[in-house]
Design an enzyme around this catalytic site. Sequence first.
Site, PDB file in Angstrom:
ATOM      1  N   ASP A  56      63.283  -1.872  65.346  1.00 51.24           N
ATOM      2  CA  ASP A  56      64.137  -1.837  64.029  1.00 51.24           C
ATOM      3  C   ASP A  56      65.363  -0.946  64.218  1.00 51.24           C
ATOM      4  O   ASP A  56      66.372  -1.359  64.459  1.00 51.24           O
ATOM      5  CB  ASP A  56      63.203  -1.567  63.074  1.00 51.24           C
ATOM      6  CG  ASP A  56      63.640  -2.035  61.680  1.00 51.24           C
ATOM      7  OD1 ASP A  56      64.315  -2.930  61.632  1.00 51.24           O
ATOM      8  OD2 ASP A  56      63.005  -1.774  60.676  1.00 51.24           O
ATOM      9  N   ASP A  57      65.046   0.532  63.902  1.00 54.38           N
ATOM     10  CA  ASP A  57      66.266   1.491  63.958  1.00 54.38           C
ATOM     11  C   ASP A  57      65.889   2.639  64.843  1.00 54.38           C
ATOM     12  O   ASP A  57      65.403   3.799  63.981  1.00 54.38           O
ATOM     13  CB  ASP A  57      66.658   1.553  62.260  1.00 54.38           C
ATOM     14  CG  ASP A  57      66.637   0.411  61.583  1.00 54.38           C
ATOM     15  OD1 ASP A  57      68.092  -0.186  61.528  1.00 54.38           O
ATOM     16  OD2 ASP A  57      65.940   0.095  60.918  1.00 54.38           O
ATOM     17  N   HIS A 109      64.018  -7.082  67.584  1.00 55.70           N
ATOM     18  CA  HIS A 109      64.262  -6.833  66.208  1.00 55.70           C
ATOM     19  C   HIS A 109      64.967  -5.293  66.334  1.00 55.70           C
ATOM     20  O   HIS A 109      64.207  -4.323  66.517  1.00 55.70           O
ATOM     21  CB  HIS A 109      63.289  -7.039  65.286  1.00 55.70           C
ATOM     22  CG  HIS A 109      63.609  -6.688  63.880  1.00 55.70           C
ATOM     23  ND1 HIS A 109      63.266  -7.651  62.827  1.00 55.70           N
ATOM     24  CD2 HIS A 109      64.013  -5.490  63.255  1.00 55.70           C
ATOM     25  CE1 HIS A 109      63.386  -6.885  61.658  1.00 55.70           C
ATOM     26  NE2 HIS A 109      63.992  -5.771  61.975  1.00 55.70           N
ATOM     27  N   GLU A 148      58.003  -7.049  54.332  1.00 56.98           N
ATOM     28  CA  GLU A 148      58.087  -5.542  54.665  1.00 56.98           C
ATOM     29  C   GLU A 148      57.819  -4.769  53.479  1.00 56.98           C
ATOM     30  O   GLU A 148      56.649  -4.060  53.131  1.00 56.98           O
ATOM     31  CB  GLU A 148      59.027  -5.299  55.631  1.00 56.98           C
ATOM     32  CG  GLU A 148      59.500  -3.752  55.491  1.00 56.98           C
ATOM     33  CD  GLU A 148      61.037  -3.354  55.908  1.00 56.98           C
ATOM     34  OE1 GLU A 148      61.846  -4.247  55.730  1.00 56.98           O
ATOM     35  OE2 GLU A 148      61.159  -2.403  56.808  1.00 56.98           O
TER      36      GLU A 148
END
Length: 326
Positions: free
Chosen positions: A269-270, A8, A191
């Site tokens: 994620d980021d 992810h 989330e």
Amino acid sequence: MLPKIELHLHLEGAAPPAFIRGLAREKHIDIGGIFDDRGNYSFTDFWHFLRVYEAATSVLTTPRDYARLTEAVLDQSAASGVIYTETFLSPDFCGGRDVAAWRDYLAAIRETALRIAGQGGPVLRGIVTCIRHFGPDKARETALCAAETAGDFVTGFGIAGDEKVLAPRDFAWAFDCAREAGLRLTAHAGEWGGPDSVRAAIRDLGVERIGHGVRAIEDLALVDELAERGTVLEVCPGSNIALGLYPGWRQHPIGRLFDRGVRVTVSTDDPPFFHTTMEREYARLAEALDWDDGVFARLARTALDAAFCDAETRKAIARRLEDAHA
Ligand code: ADE
Ligand code: ZN
């Protein structure tokens, strides 16, 4: 360093801030206001994060930009011991969902990824992703881009963005289109939405993996159902903590989900937005949950089993995991 599998990772979300600033300077684009005094991305909450993300992405305007971005991101992944990673790709940002333009962006990303894998770097696969708050019409166009380019590199389809708007069923056409093209499916849920959001993603989109999914912990019947079905959660603890979903690593539910039999995996994620790396995620989890190398080896194996790649690639990566743990 332990070998890691990441499922992810948003490609634009993995862009180092200096990389984005460099492109802005080269192109004389003003993206002022998205960085703090120290040059890091700056935002106040998830919704502000989405706006900063989209502003940063506005400097990525050519296939060559995406080739350079792919190389920068894979360099970061390799530095954390990542040997296989899947990244979310957005035709929204790569040619505005025009299929011909999307093919050019994708070719640049794919060629860069194959070159780096050929040099012994991380193996990359792409998950074409629609963006929930852009709405179902754009998601349909995104799904058509995905279906047109499904193959050895684009192997999955997903949905990201603001979980508080619209519902999974609004995107059923896009997911049906992707499924018919042979793509494997994942959706961000659980989330910002609760257990019902996770249930709806599984029921209405037929996904086999859930991005995040951590708020399933608020309903133990759902947790048991996820464990029974074998639904894989792409958990991004550092992202959840940075965005204020949980106050700290000890309060994060990944340990409780794992202990109750859910197939959890770990991703970033980021990463530059959330001041994290795969190496840092592993270190924080080891500290907070007392997880040892055996647990991390199990997580990596779960992630590899759930990876959207062909059998031959899975076998090759499995060999690399086994060699490292031997
Ligand atoms: N896009 C990038 N990061 C995201 C996240 N954590 N949730 C939803 N959409 C995203
Ligand atoms: Zn995400």
